[in-house]
Design an enzyme around this catalytic site. Structure first.
Site, PDB file in Angstrom:
ATOM      1  CB  CYS A 144      -0.926   0.020   1.210  1.00  0.00           C
ATOM      2  SG  CYS A 144      -0.061   0.258   2.790  1.00  0.00           S
ATOM      3  CG  LEU A 382     -21.110  18.159  -7.722  1.00  0.00           C
ATOM      4  CD1 LEU A 382     -21.411  19.645  -7.764  1.00  0.00           C
ATOM      5  CD2 LEU A 382     -21.455  17.598  -6.351  1.00  0.00           C
ATOM      6  CG  ASN A 385     -23.563  11.477  -5.927  1.00  0.00           C
ATOM      7  OD1 ASN A 385     -24.719  11.360  -5.613  1.00  0.00           O
ATOM      8  ND2 ASN A 385     -22.553  11.161  -5.128  1.00  0.00           N
ATOM      9  CD  GLN A 884       0.727 -16.601   5.092  1.00  0.00           C
ATOM     10  OE1 GLN A 884      -0.365 -16.154   4.813  1.00  0.00           O
ATOM     11  NE2 GLN A 884       1.040 -16.964   6.325  1.00  0.00           N
ATOM     12  CG  PHE A 915      -2.889 -10.686   7.319  1.00  0.00           C
ATOM     13  CD1 PHE A 915      -1.963 -10.059   8.144  1.00  0.00           C
ATOM     14  CD2 PHE A 915      -3.302 -10.031   6.176  1.00  0.00           C
ATOM     15  CE1 PHE A 915      -1.479  -8.794   7.835  1.00  0.00           C
ATOM     16  CE2 PHE A 915      -2.827  -8.768   5.846  1.00  0.00           C
ATOM     17  CZ  PHE A 915      -1.913  -8.155   6.676  1.00  0.00           C
ATOM     18  NE  ARG A1028      -1.238 -10.197  12.842  1.00  0.00           N
ATOM     19  CZ  ARG A1028      -0.783  -8.990  12.474  1.00  0.00           C
ATOM     20  NH1 ARG A1028      -1.501  -8.242  11.648  1.00  0.00           N
ATOM     21  NH2 ARG A1028       0.371  -8.551  12.902  1.00  0.00           N
ATOM     22  CD  GLU A1378      -0.567 -16.085  14.306  1.00  0.00           C
ATOM     23  OE1 GLU A1378      -1.526 -16.463  13.627  1.00  0.00           O
ATOM     24  OE2 GLU A1378       0.290 -16.854  14.783  1.00  0.00           O
TER      25      GLU A1378
END
Length: 1451
Positions: A144, A382, A385, A884, A915, A1028, A1378
């Site tokens: 991110c 606008l 929407n 993982q 996770f 997790r 965890e």
């Protein structure tokens, strides 16, 4: 250049003659440039195209619709870039953050794009934003981070352009709140946001640097001065290159003369007038063609069918659609004006605007600022929407507030224009295909007054006063927006107040409500008509509420319909209560100062009393908390020793800077000459691209696609249990892009239909003739691009039959009735403790068969499941997987293909968040890719869109719990029995191990005796897997539920009951056995004592009680919880090699997920080899590199899971270093005899010449007596509940966690904070919703809400306890990944206390007992909290007020 698309990316010119007009900017960046910093995190745009088609199949030429619809579904922020445009007349550059996944490439003509690589990189130097993200430890998995950087950079750039006073050197003009709000729409699953908030605030002119958290720029106790931070140099980045300015200027004549700027080769048209638009639509070239209209500020989408199209028309060239006009009638906005631009105009200070009108405009702007996120508002219009609300029943905030303001709209067709009130516009039938919304007028107050024949000044006199009041409200899961409302409302009133009597009369009133499950926003006309002209007495208000409940009726099937209706009542009450003299009584508001100490200030009840100016309402409670900063304060307390340096030092996370900025310009391609190895070239190119080089952070989807690469997308079942009679694809152009369809029939001879598996069994890759759950993969569509594959997969038409099949099992209750269970291996079934019957006999009180439920939780890693498979020589295949457990993937792929394991090579460089979801659930994606590549003998890759990922991946195990508990009058519990039903889904996965984990966390209290009956239920739902703290999170919750229930039964403080039942060392040995370790290792009592003392718990408890006594409509709760979390060490390999130049390369079985494994391994390597030298290892740290996991290089790698992989890998590496050190020791001594000192370079050079083996590997197997140990911690959380909405604000959380002797306190701090916030999501926010067939429908950022920066604790304090009583641990360290998640249950418990206070307040004598004890499931979403507080509290309050009211003295 005529007819070519010209734009710039990071200052580099791009000139394209032919472009696929449906291509997005993100697709272009990631597939045709080296700028892969922007990431695809949600991938929902393509899905949305399909959804829109299902709503309406005819052509829809409606301005702004698709632009806004796309924008609102861009919910993660991973793809954010800066888009810059140049005005050649003013010479000004406009910079806006936008979602590159939404921005169509052809809309970028004469624009400039800046990605995170354009800010800086390792070759040219990193930008201060990159450096501060690294230095504040604000990047974990890093996926991110580039989007975060660009959102912040955009905010800094625009703030520095303002005419605000010059800030001190080194700072920006931005404020703390602005900086934090800049990333309010960016999601992060790893960090918990606190360090990211510190990065943002570090640039703000109003920050106190002493308030910033743990960083590498200054140490605790040193002066925090701006000169120690990487300098903020305004204007250093030129976002619009000079060459492009010249092109814009030369193109000015074309634009001024109104000539169309068409890209004919791309079938992209850009008319400059409505006439030109209609000429295009009516021309022969467009008759019978498939045409899409495109509109928006920086990009838009298309809305016709889920198919390919012939032509595109860009409406941005029509000037009238972007015009903004301000005069005495109000402000008129062209329909294409973005929400961000509208906010700017509404907030402008214009001297001629009356104060009441300015107040209305300001509040509209404030509300608009809570719609979506900054990078969405910069794109969304606008007009779009409003059309969404008019045509598709979109739950629009914009429509509601504009409706209350009395707005009008202008629409046009080819023949005429019409001016309509917004209310009439919404009531119209859906607009036809050629009707265009042109503009929206927000009227001035004078125009509204004129329509009613009133005037604010004409009705005022010496004994009276009239005022305009305008308020907007919304109830949504996130305070700062980026979440759709459960209900929104806006109210405009002209009130007349008699100064002598104090009575208030409404002269006119607008009551607008929306998003509650109606077709569109409405005016509550009956309520308005009833209230106008009446004195606002309590009886009148009560009658108005009754009328409102008859008006606000959600349509059938609307989720939480009763809750939504109650919100309407609450908002009307909040608006009118201050206007009623009988109800305007003062309340006390507590606010926490920066140190977290509660302070009392006086405010009128709900911000208004009888003496207040009616036109001024103070901010709501949540706004008061957010007034200066989202995060008010934080404190990180760490201790670290020097005996193992650099181990234990909070150094920067390995790879943090290259995660902030990605630059693949240094990729090396090696060409081999062997003609018999067709894909070796590509494999070598990929391998070198993956080699760690400065300026790179490569995830699987960043790997350049090999030549002839194909792309896959799953077709999955939408039925829970059905026979598959056939699969056909709808005859569309999208279907024509299908190259092949891979199914179970394509598994090669000798292979097996296996997609994933564990020690408990396997599950099929594809359904064969029977699908057993909604979301089960049926096959794989293969196409030439990922977009084509995704589109084509949606064209699948599956024929199902349920003939002769039993009904599906969709709940644990169904499973019990049908005896549908998985066996639990005896060695995993937990053992009872003590004698239950004896404990129950000893009890003085009993609670029997109480119930509580826990929902599921989706992983929401930022990087969805992804894989790339490349065929290799000799019947081999190489698979790059974000997993993982590469070793498990290797074995299952080999089994599926029917080849030996050594023919399969799985490589994992880094994972963008896991996770637990990238363990078992990642394998089907890798296996499907491998099967397709193996069959086609071409590379195949997959990157799941977010919806598919959420539908098929499963998540945390839902549970239903019944418990019986015996206890004494002092709160001491003597016995507990738990009946536990675990929903495992359709296959075993790891579910048989979950009971062991649940009971492990459940044992954290001394229950006297503990027994259980646990069943793992097999249901027709997607398989649940480890997430997790799997099982432990639920077990901790169950424990606290029991404690709270006992406390409620006894009318005791729950925290006294907790303390009464904490373990002694003797009892914890009985419950946990040898895992408890030695007496000094049991630190929990000391942790609890320190937490209670250091946080002034008892003083704060009294303050909470006093606050609740003084405040009727807001209640607070405070609670502390302990945790005991057992972890298990696993055998782990490690390999350390010293290269010829004396640099060091390390391989471990563990995978870097963002948890800092590489960082700790790097430190332990420097420590281990540094033992050769006096003074330690600091000089070796920069020589160490950790390389990717590779199953043919590092065998027996195992799983990266369970919180212990980092320390296990560290121990394996330490032992390998010891082997190398032993080999080098004698050589070093002999060299020292000849010279006084020996450098590392000399030592390694001599070792090479003397044939010393400079590579050592170890397979570390933990001792049986130390492979399990306990982790301890405790947390106190304080919350405030808004009884009107059910929203919960976490005022403060304090955590103390025993990390042993932390291997890296900064890494462990990040793990603790991130886990805690993820736990908040599980216990409070994240609700997995399924339809009646078990298909997940909360399948994207639009419907599934993880925590954001505005939902974390306002005061967030964490202390790492350096206990050092762990000599059997790896350098005395303990796990941190965890266990801290369990501490988040403190927020749920504190919320329960606030609800209990509310229920006590509004209960009668007959209901006092039920007020204290109630079932409080998780997650505690707003509807759940509001329902438990009471949906009709307002009515009860008013009715009680009327019945108990005393007559006035002068009556």
């Amino acid at each position: 250049m005529e007819g070519k698309l010209v734009f710039a990316v990071n200052g580099k010119r791009f000139e394209l003659a032919e472009v696929d007009p449906s291509s997005s900017l993100l697709e272009f960046l990631r597939t045709r440039t080296r700028f892969t910093g922007p990431k695809l995190g949600c991938g929902e745009v393509r899905l949305l195209r399909w959804l829109v088609i299902l709503i309406r199949k005819d052509a829809n030429f409606l301005i702004g619709l698709w632009a806004f619809l796309l924008a609102l579904l861009s919910g993660c922020g991973a793809c954010v870039v800066l888009l810059s445009t140049y005005d050649p007349v003013s010479g000004q550059v406009k910079d806006s953050s936008v979602s590159s996944c939404l921005t169509l490439l052809c809309s970028l003509h004469l624009c400039s794009v800046t990605t995170t690589e354009g800010l800086g990189n390792s070759r040219d130097g990193f930008h201060p934003i990159h450096q501060r993200f690294t230095g504040f430890h604000a990047s974990q998995c890093g996926f991110c981070t580039p989007g975060m950087c660009m959102s912040l950079f955009s905010a800094l750039t625009n703030a520095d352009k303002t005419n605000r006073p010059e800030p001190p050197n080194g700072f920006s003009k931005i404020t703390k709140l602005e900086a934090e709000k800049a990333i309010a729409g960016n999601l992060c699953r790893c960090t918990g946001y606190r360090p990211i908030a510190d990065v943002c605030r570090s640039f703000a002119a109003d920050v106190d640097l002493e308030d910033l958290g743990l960083n590498t720029f200054w140490k605790k106790g040193e002066d925090a001065i701006v000169s120690k931070l990487p300098g903020h140099n305004r204007g250093k980045i030129f976002t619009f290159p000079d060459f492009l300015k010249s092109v814009v200027k030369t193109s000015l004549d074309t634009l001024m003369n109104g000539k169309n700027t068409n890209f004919l080769d791309s079938q992209w048209y850009r008319p400059t007038s409505f006439e030109g638009l209609y000429q295009l639509l009516n021309s022969n070239a467009f008759i019978g063609s498939r045409t899409k209209l495109v509109v928006g500020n920086t990009g838009s989408g298309v809305y016709k069918e889920n198919n390919l199209y012939d032509k595109y028309i860009d409406l941005k060239g029509i000037p009238e659609l972007s015009v903004i006009k301000r005069d005495h009638t109000g402000i008129s906005f062209g329909a294409a004006v973005t929400i961000s631009r509208a906010i700017e105009v509404l907030k402008e200070n214009v001297d001629s605007v009356p104060s009441a009108e300015k107040m209305v405009f300001d509040k509209i702007a404030d509300h608009l600022d809570k719609v979506a996120s900054p990078f969405v508002r910069n794109m969304a219009s606008l007009g779009g929407n409003l059309i969404m609300a008019q045509k598709f029943q979109f739950a629009s905030d914009v429509t509601t507030i504009l409706l209350a303001a009395g707005s009008t709209v202008c629409v046009r067709t080819a023949s005429d224009r019409r001016i309509l009130s917004l209310e009439d516009f919404l009531e119209w039938p859906p607009l036809d295909e050629k009707t265009i919304l042109v503009s929206i007028l927000i009227p001035s107050i004078s125009m509204v007054e004129l329509s009613y024949g009133t005037d604010q000044h004409s009705v005022s006199s010496h004994r009276s006063k009239s005022n305009i009041i305008f308020e907007t409200y919304r109830a949504a899961p996130r305070p700062l927006g980026n979440a759709v409302s459960y209900l929104n409302s806006a109210f405009l009133a002209h009130v007349f107040s008699d100064k002598i009597t104090g009575n208030t009369v409404l002269l006119y009133l607008h009551l607008a409500f929306g998003a509650y499950g109606s077709e569109h926003a409405i005016r509550a006309r009956k309520v308005e008509n009833f209230l106008v002209g009446k004195v606002l007495e309590v009886s009148v208000l009560l009658e108005a509420i009754k009328l409102l409940k008859e008006t606000i009726i959600p349509k059938q099937g609307t989720p939480h319909s009763s809750y939504r209706s109650s919100l309407a009542v609450a908002f009307l009450f909040k608006f009118l209560q201050p206007l009623s003299k009988d109800l305007a009584v003062p309340e006390n508001n507590y606010h926490n100062n920066a140190s977290g100490v509660a302070v009392i200030t006086e405010h009128p009840n709900e911000n208004f009393n009888r003496n207040s100016d009616l036109s001024h309402h103070e901010a709501s409670n949540s706004e008061l908390f957010n007034s200066s900063s989202v995060l008010l304060s934080s404190n990180q307390m760490i201790q670290y020793g020097k005996e193992y340096q650099p181990v234990g030092v909070p150094i920067e996370k390995v790879g943090a800077e290259i995660q902030t900025s990605v630059n693949t310009s240094n990729c090396i391609i090696v060409y081999l000459k062997d003609p018999f190895l067709p894909y070796i070239k590509q494999l070598m190119a990929i391998s070198f691209a993956l080699m760690p080089k400065p300026g790179e952070a490569i995830y699987v989807d960043d790997i350049p696609s090999p030549k002839d690469c194909l792309y896959g997308a799953f077709v999955y079942s939408t039925h829970p249990l059905a026979c598959i009679k056939g699969i056909k694809f709808n005859p569309t152009l999208a279907s024509e892009k299908i190259i092949t369809y891979i199914s179970v029939n394509d598994i090669p001879p000798g292979g097996k239909n296996v997609g994933s598996g564990t020690m408990f069994g396997t599950e099929p890759l594809f359904a064969d003739s029977l699908t057993e759950c909604a979301g089960q993969p049926l096959g794989l569509v293969v196409a030439e691009t990922q977009r084509y594959a995704n589109m084509a997969a949606k064209q699948a038409n599956v024929q199902y039959s349920t003939e002769n099949l039993e009904p599906p099992i969709l709940s644990v209750e169904d499973a019990v009735r049908r005896s549908s269970f998985f066996d639990i291996p005896p060695f995993l079934y937990p053992q009872n403790v003590g004698n239950l019957s004896g404990g129950m006999a000893e009890a003085e009180h009993k609670i029997l068969s109480a119930e509580v439920k826990l929902g599921s939780q989706y992983y929401f890693y930022m990087e969805t499941q992804t894989s790339l498979a490349v065929p290799d020589e000799d019947n081999c295949i190489v698979v790059y997987s974000s997993t993982q457990c590469p070793e498990t993937a290797q074995g299952l792929i080999a089994k599926c293909l029917g080849i030996p394991d050594h023919n399969v090579r799985v490589i994992t460089r880094r994972v963008g968040g896991g996770f637990g979801g990238k363990a078992v659930r990642a394998i089907p994606v890798a296996t499907a890719c491998a099967l397709a590549a193996y069959k086609l003998q071409r590379p195949v890759r997959m990157y799941l869109d977010r919806q598919t990922d959420m539908v098929i991946t499963g998540g945390r195990h839902p549970m239903k719990i019944n418990y019986s508990v015996g206890f004494k009058s002092d709160g001491k519990i003597t016995a507990l029995h738990v009946d536990l039903l675990i929903n495992a889904g359709i296959t075993k996965d790891v579910s048989p191990s979950i009971p062991y984990n649940v009971v492990g966390a459940l044992r954290k209290y001394n229950w006297g005796a503990l027994s259980f009956d646990i069943k793992v239920c097999r249901t027709n739902l997607p398989s649940k897997s480890a997430m997790r703290a799997p099982g432990e999170a639920q077990g901790s919750f169950i424990s606290e539920t029991v404690i709270e229930h006992v406390a409620a039964y006894l009318s005791m403080d729950a925290n006294l009951v907790r303390n009464k039942n904490l373990h002694t060392y003797e009892s914890i040995k009985m419950f946990y056995g040898s895992s408890a370790g030695e007496n000094p290792e049991y630190t929990l009592p000391a942790i609890v004592d320190e937490l209670i003392s250091s946080t002034s718990y008892f003083d704060r408890l009294e303050m909470v009680r006093h606050f609740n006594f003084c405040n009727k409509w807001r209640k607070r709760g405070i609670s502390w919880v302990p945790i005991v979390h057992q972890v298990t060490l696993r055998p782990t390999p490690g390999k350390v090699s010293i290269l010829n130049d004396s640099s060091i390369v390390v391989e471990v079985g563990g995978v870097e997920l963002g948890q800092g494994l590489w960082t700790k391994v790097k430190q332990i390597t420097a420590f281990g080899l540094g033992q050769l030298f006096e003074g330690g290892s600091q000089k070796l740290l920069d020589r160490v590199r950790i390389i990717q996991a590779d199953t043919l290089s590092m065998v027996q790698g195992g799983w990266t899971a369970g919180s212990t992989t980092s320390e296990s890998s560290c121990e394996a590496v330490r032992l390998s270093c010891s082997i190398l050190a032993d080999r080098l020791k004698s050589l070093k001594q002999s060299l020292e005899e000849k010279t006084s000192s020996v450098s590392w370079e000399t030592l390694i050079s001599q070792a090479n010449m003397q044939g010393v083996n400079l590579s050592a590997s170890t397979y570390w197997v933990p001792d049986t007596d130390s492979m399990q140990y306990l982790n301890y911690g405790a947390a106190i959380s304080e919350v405030e509940v808004d009884i009107a909405t059910g929203s919960t604000t976490i005022i403060r959380s304090d955590l103390i966690y025993d990390c042993g002797q932390s291997l890296n306190p900064a890494v462990d701090m990040g793990q603790i904070e991130g886990a805690f916030v993820q736990g908040i999501g599980f216990f409070m926010y994240e609700e997995v919703v399924e339809n009646s067939d078990g298909l997940v429908v909360s399948d994207g950022t639009w419907t599934y809400k993880i925590p954001t920066i505005d939902t974390i604790p306002k005061h967030f304090n964490v202390k790492l306890l350096s206990s050092r009583h762990h000599q059997k641990r790896v350098l005395s360290s303990k796990a941190s990944g965890e266990p801290p998640l369990l501490l988040a249950v403190s927020v749920h418990c504190a919320t329960r206390e606030a609800i209990r206070a509310t229920r006590t307040e509004f209960s009668t004598d007959d209901t006092k007992s039920s007020a204290l004890a109630f079932q409080f499931d998780a997650p505690a979403t707003m509807p759940v909290v509001k329902e438990l507080c009471g949906l009709n509290n307002v009515e009860k309050y008013l009715e009680t007020f009327i019945t108990t009211r005393q007559p006035p003295e002068d009556a």
